[in-house]
Design a protein around this motif. Sequence first.
Motif, PDB file in Angstrom:
ATOM      1  N   PHE A  25       0.726  -1.337   0.072  1.00 36.32           N
ATOM      2  CA  PHE A  25       0.251  -0.038  -0.024  1.00 36.32           C
ATOM      3  C   PHE A  25       0.837   1.385  -0.070  1.00 36.32           C
ATOM      4  O   PHE A  25       0.938   2.283  -0.895  1.00 36.32           O
ATOM      5  N   CYS A  26       1.799   1.554   0.996  1.00 40.57           N
ATOM      6  CA  CYS A  26       2.499   2.584   1.153  1.00 40.57           C
ATOM      7  C   CYS A  26       3.678   2.810   0.193  1.00 40.57           C
ATOM      8  O   CYS A  26       3.821   3.730  -0.473  1.00 40.57           O
ATOM      9  N   SER A  27       4.218   1.664  -0.453  1.00 43.43           N
ATOM     10  CA  SER A  27       5.192   1.658  -1.512  1.00 43.43           C
ATOM     11  C   SER A  27       4.495   2.136  -2.965  1.00 43.43           C
ATOM     12  O   SER A  27       5.087   2.654  -3.746  1.00 43.43           O
ATOM     13  N   GLN A  28       3.282   1.674  -3.036  1.00 42.11           N
ATOM     14  CA  GLN A  28       2.369   2.238  -4.249  1.00 42.11           C
ATOM     15  C   GLN A  28       2.328   3.766  -4.309  1.00 42.11           C
ATOM     16  O   GLN A  28       2.609   4.221  -5.312  1.00 42.11           O
ATOM     17  N   ILE A  29       2.179   4.308  -3.199  1.00 44.01           N
ATOM     18  CA  ILE A  29       2.029   5.580  -3.109  1.00 44.01           C
ATOM     19  C   ILE A  29       3.365   6.472  -3.487  1.00 44.01           C
ATOM     20  O   ILE A  29       3.508   7.243  -4.128  1.00 44.01           O
ATOM     21  N   LEU A  30       4.494   5.644  -2.694  1.00 41.97           N
ATOM     22  CA  LEU A  30       5.663   6.385  -3.106  1.00 41.97           C
ATOM     23  C   LEU A  30       6.529   6.019  -4.389  1.00 41.97           C
ATOM     24  O   LEU A  30       7.566   6.597  -4.798  1.00 41.97           O
ATOM     25  N   LYS A  31       5.852   5.293  -5.116  1.00 41.32           N
ATOM     26  CA  LYS A  31       6.553   4.487  -6.319  1.00 41.32           C
ATOM     27  C   LYS A  31       6.643   5.917  -7.220  1.00 41.32           C
ATOM     28  O   LYS A  31       5.645   6.525  -7.546  1.00 41.32           O
ATOM     29  N   THR A  32       7.617   6.104  -8.191  1.00 41.23           N
ATOM     30  CA  THR A  32       7.591   7.305  -9.044  1.00 41.23           C
ATOM     31  C   THR A  32       8.593   6.953 -10.206  1.00 41.23           C
ATOM     32  O   THR A  32       9.519   6.151  -9.887  1.00 41.23           O
ATOM     33  N   ASP A  33       8.261   7.011 -11.430  1.00 41.17           N
ATOM     34  CA  ASP A  33       9.263   7.077 -12.639  1.00 41.17           C
ATOM     35  C   ASP A  33      10.354   8.115 -12.600  1.00 41.17           C
ATOM     36  O   ASP A  33      11.369   7.873 -13.055  1.00 41.17           O
ATOM     37  N   VAL A  34      10.142   9.072 -12.049  1.00 40.53           N
ATOM     38  CA  VAL A  34      11.326  10.238 -11.874  1.00 40.53           C
ATOM     39  C   VAL A  34      12.164  10.165 -10.809  1.00 40.53           C
ATOM     40  O   VAL A  34      11.665  10.202  -9.520  1.00 40.53           O
ATOM     41  N   LYS A  35      13.410  10.008 -11.057  1.00 44.51           N
ATOM     42  CA  LYS A  35      14.344   9.823  -9.968  1.00 44.51           C
ATOM     43  C   LYS A  35      15.499  10.949 -10.187  1.00 44.51           C
ATOM     44  O   LYS A  35      16.078  10.486 -11.242  1.00 44.51           O
ATOM     45  N   PRO A  36      15.728  12.055  -9.349  1.00 47.53           N
ATOM     46  CA  PRO A  36      16.597  13.004 -10.005  1.00 47.53           C
ATOM     47  C   PRO A  36      18.109  12.461  -9.901  1.00 47.53           C
ATOM     48  O   PRO A  36      18.351  11.674  -8.848  1.00 47.53           O
ATOM     49  N   GLY A  37      18.588  12.740 -10.715  1.00 45.80           N
ATOM     50  CA  GLY A  37      20.158  12.106 -11.128  1.00 45.80           C
ATOM     51  C   GLY A  37      20.224  11.006 -11.967  1.00 45.80           C
ATOM     52  O   GLY A  37      21.363  10.478 -12.156  1.00 45.80           O
ATOM     53  N   PHE A  38      19.033  10.237 -11.985  1.00 38.90           N
ATOM     54  CA  PHE A  38      19.184   9.071 -12.769  1.00 38.90           C
ATOM     55  C   PHE A  38      18.701   9.268 -14.331  1.00 38.90           C
ATOM     56  O   PHE A  38      17.810   9.852 -14.371  1.00 38.90           O
ATOM     57  N   PRO A  39      19.348   8.674 -15.111  1.00 37.13           N
ATOM     58  CA  PRO A  39      19.136   8.966 -16.653  1.00 37.13           C
ATOM     59  C   PRO A  39      17.654   8.276 -16.847  1.00 37.13           C
ATOM     60  O   PRO A  39      17.438   7.243 -16.419  1.00 37.13           O
ATOM     61  N   LYS A  40      17.059   8.775 -17.856  1.00 40.10           N
ATOM     62  CA  LYS A  40      15.547   8.246 -18.306  1.00 40.10           C
ATOM     63  C   LYS A  40      15.385   8.413 -19.834  1.00 40.10           C
ATOM     64  O   LYS A  40      15.949   9.297 -20.373  1.00 40.10           O
ATOM     65  N   THR A  41      14.903   7.284 -20.327  1.00 44.46           N
ATOM     66  CA  THR A  41      14.975   7.272 -21.783  1.00 44.46           C
ATOM     67  C   THR A  41      13.737   8.249 -22.101  1.00 44.46           C
ATOM     68  O   THR A  41      12.775   8.410 -21.437  1.00 44.46           O
ATOM     69  N   ILE A  42      14.058   8.854 -23.301  1.00 40.88           N
ATOM     70  CA  ILE A  42      13.247  10.054 -23.775  1.00 40.88           C
ATOM     71  C   ILE A  42      12.804   9.552 -25.436  1.00 40.88           C
ATOM     72  O   ILE A  42      13.966   8.939 -25.874  1.00 40.88           O
ATOM     73  N   LYS A  43      11.873   9.990 -25.870  1.00 42.38           N
ATOM     74  CA  LYS A  43      11.690   9.837 -27.140  1.00 42.38           C
ATOM     75  C   LYS A  43      12.707  10.380 -28.102  1.00 42.38           C
ATOM     76  O   LYS A  43      13.000  11.485 -27.909  1.00 42.38           O
ATOM     77  N   THR A  44      12.951   9.803 -29.372  1.00 46.47           N
ATOM     78  CA  THR A  44      14.046  10.107 -30.041  1.00 46.47           C
ATOM     79  C   THR A  44      13.681  11.429 -31.062  1.00 46.47           C
ATOM     80  O   THR A  44      14.503  12.113 -31.495  1.00 46.47           O
ATOM     81  N   ASN A  45      12.455  11.510 -31.181  1.00 42.68           N
ATOM     82  CA  ASN A  45      12.006  12.670 -31.982  1.00 42.68           C
ATOM     83  C   ASN A  45      11.473  13.878 -31.024  1.00 42.68           C
ATOM     84  O   ASN A  45      10.844  14.851 -31.632  1.00 42.68           O
ATOM     85  N   ASP A  46      11.683  13.772 -29.700  1.00 44.25           N
ATOM     86  CA  ASP A  46      11.392  15.026 -28.735  1.00 44.25           C
ATOM     87  C   ASP A  46      12.311  16.043 -29.273  1.00 44.25           C
ATOM     88  O   ASP A  46      13.258  16.227 -29.879  1.00 44.25           O
ATOM     89  N   PRO A  47      11.621  17.245 -29.317  1.00 46.14           N
ATOM     90  CA  PRO A  47      12.218  18.878 -29.937  1.00 46.14           C
ATOM     91  C   PRO A  47      13.540  18.853 -29.358  1.00 46.14           C
ATOM     92  O   PRO A  47      14.371  19.278 -29.802  1.00 46.14           O
ATOM     93  N   ASP A  48      13.810  18.532 -27.853  1.00 40.07           N
ATOM     94  CA  ASP A  48      14.950  18.902 -27.297  1.00 40.07           C
ATOM     95  C   ASP A  48      15.925  17.936 -27.529  1.00 40.07           C
ATOM     96  O   ASP A  48      17.209  18.325 -27.604  1.00 40.07           O
ATOM     97  N   VAL A  49      15.513  16.656 -27.772  1.00 38.52           N
ATOM     98  CA  VAL A  49      16.592  15.677 -28.390  1.00 38.52           C
ATOM     99  C   VAL A  49      17.179  16.117 -29.592  1.00 38.52           C
ATOM    100  O   VAL A  49      18.462  16.137 -29.861  1.00 38.52           O
ATOM    101  N   LEU A  50      16.321  16.529 -30.536  1.00 39.55           N
ATOM    102  CA  LEU A  50      16.731  17.135 -31.995  1.00 39.55           C
ATOM    103  C   LEU A  50      17.456  18.325 -31.982  1.00 39.55           C
ATOM    104  O   LEU A  50      18.593  18.413 -32.659  1.00 39.55           O
ATOM    105  N   ARG A  51      17.308  18.959 -31.025  1.00 38.11           N
ATOM    106  CA  ARG A  51      18.138  20.323 -30.797  1.00 38.11           C
ATOM    107  C   ARG A  51      19.463  19.972 -30.166  1.00 38.11           C
ATOM    108  O   ARG A  51      20.568  20.306 -30.874  1.00 38.11           O
ATOM    109  N   ALA A  52      19.614  18.995 -29.318  1.00 44.30           N
ATOM    110  CA  ALA A  52      20.790  18.565 -28.673  1.00 44.30           C
ATOM    111  C   ALA A  52      21.507  17.655 -29.836  1.00 44.30           C
ATOM    112  O   ALA A  52      22.820  17.842 -30.017  1.00 44.30           O
TER     113      ALA A  52
END
Length: 145
Positions: A25-52
């Motif tokens: 119960f509690c761990s479901q509330i605390l779970k999140t995909d965003v972890k500051p400092g950890f790399p996260k996959t992003i879409k390859t057609n994202d405008p920020d990716v294309l600028r980079a």
Amino acid sequence: MHPAGALLAVCGLVLGVLGKPSPDFCSQILKTDVKPGFPKTIKTNDPDVLRAARHSAESFNNCSNDAFLFRESRVSRALVQIVKGLKFMLDMDIGRTTCKKTRHANLDDCSFQTNRTLQWTLSCYSEVWVIPWLQTTEVSVLHCH
């Protein structure tokens, strides 16, 4: 009340009423995909990716002795990491264009070489650090082969 304290109070209330914790119960509330400092996959057609990717190609052009400009042709994998700004980690291809360096052309106006003897595609790994509030972009790593 502090949000973490409120969460503990809710978990304590659930434990008090049920006598035992419901599964995760509690761990479901605390779970999140965003972890500051950890790399996260992003879409390859994202405008920020294309600028980079464009910044990476421009960096390659600045250090290359080739007579022609290169531009990004494909981003096959992209990660983003929240650091002091955003760090993009890209696996990408760059290809030789028909634009000569001496003309300083806009890369958007440059088509890829069609002459087989002049065609050349390189696979690159690039790390691009973007600090939006300082309006800076820096290609800190660029390996092409």
